[in-house]
Design a protein around this motif. Structure first.
Motif, short mmCIF file in Angstrom:
data_model
loop_
_atom_site.label_atom_id
_atom_site.label_comp_id
_atom_site.label_asym_id
_atom_site.label_seq_id
_atom_site.Cartn_x
_atom_site.Cartn_y
_atom_site.Cartn_z
N THR A 74 0.71 -1.21 0.14
CA THR A 74 0.15 -0.18 -0.10
C THR A 74 1.07 1.18 0.07
N VAL A 75 2.08 1.12 0.26
CA VAL A 75 2.74 2.27 0.23
C VAL A 75 2.92 2.82 -1.15
N ASN A 76 3.11 2.31 -2.30
CA ASN A 76 3.26 2.67 -3.62
C ASN A 76 1.92 2.63 -4.21
N ALA A 77 1.04 1.95 -4.26
CA ALA A 77 -0.30 2.05 -4.96
C ALA A 77 -1.28 1.19 -4.52
N GLN A 78 -2.64 1.50 -4.69
CA GLN A 78 -3.56 0.78 -4.50
C GLN A 78 -3.81 -0.44 -5.76
N THR A 79 -4.05 -1.60 -5.25
CA THR A 79 -3.57 -2.81 -6.55
C THR A 79 -4.99 -3.83 -6.23
N ASP A 80 -6.07 -3.28 -6.42
CA ASP A 80 -7.22 -4.19 -6.06
C ASP A 80 -7.77 -4.50 -7.83
N GLU A 81 -7.55 -5.80 -7.93
CA GLU A 81 -8.03 -6.17 -9.34
C GLU A 81 -9.25 -5.96 -9.82
N ARG A 82 -10.33 -5.94 -8.89
CA ARG A 82 -11.78 -5.30 -9.24
C ARG A 82 -11.80 -3.89 -9.81
N ILE A 83 -10.67 -3.36 -9.49
CA ILE A 83 -10.79 -1.83 -10.11
C ILE A 83 -10.70 -2.02 -11.61
N TYR A 84 -9.80 -2.76 -12.22
CA TYR A 84 -9.48 -3.03 -13.43
C TYR A 84 -10.75 -3.86 -13.92
N GLU A 85 -11.50 -4.76 -13.38
CA GLU A 85 -12.86 -5.31 -13.98
C GLU A 85 -13.86 -4.19 -14.18
N ILE A 86 -13.81 -3.33 -13.48
CA ILE A 86 -14.85 -2.28 -13.51
C ILE A 86 -14.56 -1.41 -14.51
N GLU B 98 -24.55 13.43 -32.70
CA GLU B 98 -23.27 13.14 -33.37
C GLU B 98 -22.04 13.82 -32.98
N HIS B 99 -22.27 14.78 -32.09
CA HIS B 99 -20.88 15.36 -31.64
C HIS B 99 -20.39 14.74 -30.50
N VAL B 100 -21.10 13.68 -29.72
CA VAL B 100 -20.65 12.97 -28.59
C VAL B 100 -19.58 11.91 -29.02
N ASN B 101 -18.50 11.90 -28.15
CA ASN B 101 -17.48 10.77 -28.55
C ASN B 101 -17.44 9.72 -27.39
N PHE B 102 -17.92 8.63 -28.01
CA PHE B 102 -18.40 7.71 -26.96
C PHE B 102 -17.16 7.05 -26.17
N PRO B 103 -15.84 6.75 -26.89
CA PRO B 103 -14.76 6.10 -26.24
C PRO B 103 -14.51 7.11 -24.90
N TYR B 104 -14.55 8.38 -25.29
CA TYR B 104 -14.15 9.43 -24.26
C TYR B 104 -15.42 9.47 -23.16
N ASN B 105 -16.59 9.26 -23.66
CA ASN B 105 -17.50 9.23 -22.56
C ASN B 105 -17.39 8.04 -21.68
N ALA B 106 -17.19 6.75 -22.23
CA ALA B 106 -16.89 5.70 -21.45
C ALA B 106 -15.46 5.68 -20.52
N LYS B 107 -14.43 6.54 -20.89
CA LYS B 107 -13.54 6.76 -20.17
C LYS B 107 -13.95 7.68 -18.97
N LEU B 108 -14.51 8.42 -19.03
CA LEU B 108 -14.88 9.53 -18.00
C LEU B 108 -15.90 8.80 -17.22
N THR B 109 -16.71 7.98 -17.72
CA THR B 109 -17.65 7.19 -16.70
C THR B 109 -16.82 5.79 -16.17
N ALA B 110 -16.00 5.45 -16.26
CA ALA B 110 -14.81 4.57 -15.61
C ALA B 110 -14.08 5.29 -14.41
N VAL B 111 -13.74 6.62 -15.01
CA VAL B 111 -13.08 7.29 -13.96
C VAL B 111 -14.19 7.36 -12.72
N ASN B 112 -15.15 7.82 -13.12
CA ASN B 112 -16.45 7.86 -11.80
C ASN B 112 -16.66 6.51 -11.39
N ALA B 113 -16.64 5.55 -12.10
CA ALA B 113 -17.12 4.14 -11.32
C ALA B 113 -15.82 3.87 -10.36
#
Length: 461
Positions: free
Chosen positions: A33-45, A349-364
């Motif tokens: 835990t000194v260097n980073a959080q490493t919970d594999e569930r976060i990558y699944e999310i 047509e102006h919405v970029n969904f790969p970016y939308n997904a990235k920011l959704t993942a940031v929240n999640a």
């Protein structure tokens, strides 16, 4: 140095608990835990967030024609009434798929005509909530919000088309998607996924929910308000699909005069609870999504403008705004039209969904990290005046297996140095002069998840 993207480490440590003593395990845990959080569930999310679902949800919301707060509430196909009923039905489907793990309901407030110049008739401002109760701290809530309502050039025009694809179907769709993804997990703290109404008319949905939280005695850890998380092409010509902004105010508006005076002598001008939430999101994103570029903005919101986290700040709760880095004003609050070769309007047509997904993942991942973490330490005291060492102490936190003492240069925006404490609720940082740094303390849970940092609130001698 540990690889911060090696999620198998904690599984190995958990297996060791069956054969090794507690002290050996906690030593290994400390190194992890000194260097980073490493919970594999976060990558699944992160991997579970779906661009296809976001695209479908933004299209559905835009196809309601207008979602203006004062628009039609009777039609099943047009207006804010149809939109909120559909959002509620989607939350209910998610709940059905997780054995009714979400409590889905409306929270509403009547706003009278003339309350401001954008309320031209009496209107019921209706929010849609989906609450995922925590197993250990059911009355502690972390919130993700998106706005249901939309508008065009005239804020009082509630009949013409206002698709609001990016502002703010992108944030609403992200909130619904986060609920789908995180409903597959169990958390110690509660999570609220909410569609707020009345934002464009005066932040009424946020005001109503913040007041409701006060009335019910909810302990709000913080709100992550998402308002426009789908555009990558700025009106300035910049195209950026990695950077996003985190707006946060420096100190709560509810601070007392005594607290304000103390800040003159002890510091903390940029260390309020909302700023600590912003730093938490910055750090978690860098740990788990290093391809993203979180940009902390030291301001409540954009210059002279507001968002739905502000009513929570006004009530004394931590709250931040997450949004795209480069706005395009030709697509924001605009009548749909073409002028001089420019297509105006907030259309699908102006919405970029790969970016939308990235920011959704940031929240999640930040919702999950907070919801899996123990509470933030209370009564953090600091001493070391005219000494060569900084000393800190704090109250014990239920569920914490360790604590992290953080410090940073007074001009640094982020917590840059840390020491893990596994043997008590105090620490002495030898050779660290209190005058030259700012300090804070976070609680660490069994899976390595940390609470937001608590800035010292009292002086110890």
């Amino acid at each position: 140095m540990l690889n911060t993207h090696t999620p198998t480490l904690f599984r190995a440590i958990k297996r060791l608990t069956t054969t090794l003593g507690f002290m050996v395990v906690i030593l290994l845990f400390s190194v992890a835990t000194v260097n980073a959080q490493t919970d594999e569930r976060i990558y699944e999310i992160i991997d579970a967030v779906s661009e296809d679902r976001l695209r479908a949800d933004v299209k559905k919301l835009a196809d309601f024609g207008t979602r203006h707060t004062l628009s039609d509430t009777v039609s099943n196909t047009r207006g804010i009434g149809a939109a909120r009923r559909w959002i509620k039905s989607e939350f209910e489907k998610t709940s059905q798929n997780c054995n009714n793990c979400l409590d889905v309901f409306y929270q509403s407030n009547l706003v009278k005509k003339g309350d401001n110049n954008r309320i031209t008739k009496d209107v019921m401002v209706v929010n849609v909530l989906a609450v995922q109760k925590g197993t250990k701290y059911p009355n502690r809530y972390v919130i993700m919000s998106g706005d249901i309502d939309s508008r065009i050039s005239d804020p009082n025009n509630y009949t013409d088309d206002a698709p609001g694809a990016n502002d703010n179907a992108s944030g609403m769709a992200g909130t619904m998607e986060a609920a789908r993804v995180l409903s597959k997990y169990s958390f110690e703290n509660s999570i609220i996924y909410v569609g707020l109404s009345g934002e464009e008319q005066g932040l009424y949905g946020g005001k109503g929910l913040a007041a409701h939280a006060k009335e019910k005695g909810w302990e709000i850890i913080g709100i992550m308000n998402n308002d426009m998380i789908g555009n990558i092409e700025g009106v300035d010509g910049v195209i950026d699909n990695r950077t996003f902004r985190i707006f946060s105010e420096p100190v709560p508006p509810t601070e007392t005069e005594q607290q304000r005076r103390a800040r003159r002598f002890y510091g903390g001008e940029v260390d309020g609870i909302s700023r600590q939430l912003a730093r938490f999101i910055y750090k978690t994103t860098q740990d788990y999504m290093p391809e993203m570029n979180p940009m902390m903005v030291y301001r409540l919101d954009r210059f002279g403008r507001g968002g739905h986290h502000r009513p929570f700040n006004d009530a004394g709760f931590a709250g931040i705004r997450i949004m795209e880095a480069h706005e395009n004003y030709t697509q924001q609050h605009q009548d749909i039209r073409t002028e001089n070769g420019i297509n105006y309007g907030d259309t699908f047509e102006h919405v970029n969904f790969p970016y939308n997904a990235k920011l959704t993942a940031v929240n999640a991942i930040n919702l999950a990290s907070i919801a899996w973490a123990p509470p933030t330490p209370k009564n953090v005291g600091i001493g070391g005046i005219v000494e060569a060492n900084a000393r800190l102490q704090w109250d014990a936190v239920d569920g914490a297996v360790a604590y992290k003492v953080y410090w940073r240069d007074t001009t640094s925006p982020t917590w840059d140095n840390a020491r893990l404490i596994t043997d008590g609720t105090s620490a002495t940082l030898k050779g660290i002069v209190i005058d030259n740094f700012f300090f804070g303390v976070a609680a660490v849970g069994k899976d390595g998840h940390e609470s937001p940092v608590a800035f010292p609130s009292q002086i110890i001698r």
